[in-house]
Design a protein around this motif. Structure first.
Motif: not given
Length: 215
Positions: A89-90, A92, A207, A209, A211
């Motif tokens: 999990f990144t 943003l 937000r 991302t 992956v």
């Protein structure tokens, strides 16, 4: 005259050597591509968690303002081919993080930002993995940092380079599975009202991302 003959003989011998080399060797090339299982990751409702309208009068001036927990469904489908995979999990909106807003039991690596309006940070939220299953069988979250050793996890998600996977036995190693279903639980916390510009609308804008990586 002898010199000319000798030159001709040398040329003939050299040509013969090249011809022999070209006809007695060849290159064999074996080609192909090995691809990982084609796993598809999806979140219900396009992954949108909507807290709707929050009245500014509901917010505490001097304390952080936790909201109710909300969730969305997570599904990973690998078709007929089992695979070992993990998810990272990144954040943003990492630059908008409010230190300490999640309270005890959470680290700053587990604190995801909710954006900023007019230079004032809106708040933060946590992500927790729950109810992980494959074909009706319970799975248990595990995690690692970077390429480190796998460890047990309580499901609370920390940002990349931490990676999350799941085990189906006592061994701390990712299970090879065809399909994963689970719940991503979100709990937002709004900043202190005194730290916000309440003269305008403030958008909650978290937000992140997700992956999927094959292991």
């Amino acid at each position: 005259m002898k010199n000319i003959v000798g030159l001709i003989l040398a040329t003939v011998c050299l040509t013969g050597a090249i011809s022999a080399q070209a006809t007695t060797s060849a290159q064999l090339v074996v080609r192909g591509t090995i691809t990982p299982a084609a796993c598809n990751l999806s979140l219900a409702g396009s992954g949108i968690i909507d807290y709707g309208t929050i009245r500014s009068g509901e917010l505490s001036q001097a304390a952080f303002n936790p909201r109710e927990e909300r969730s969305t469904s997570l599904v990973v489908n690998c078709g007929a081919t089992p695979a070992r995979f993990g998810i990272s999990f990144t954040d943003l909106q990492a630059g908008s993080k409010v230190a300490g807003i999640l309270g005890s039991g959470f680290s700053e690596a587990q604190n995801f930002g909710l954006g900023a309006v007019g230079g004032r940070r809106t708040g933060g939220y946590s992500i927790t993995l729950r109810d992980l299953r494959t074909s009706g069988i319970a799975l248990y979250p595990i995690m690692r940092s970077g390429a480190g050793a796998w460890q047990s996890s309580d499901g609370k998600v920390a940002q990349s380079p931490n990676q999350y996977s799941w085990r189906n036995a006592t061994i701390l190693a990712p299970a090879s599975i065809n399909q994963l279903s689970g719940t991503i639980a979100i709990k937002a916390v709004i900043n202190r009202a005194q730290n916000l510009d309440l003269s305008r609308d403030i958008s909650i804008d978290g937000r992140a991302t997700l992956v999927l990586s094959y292991i």
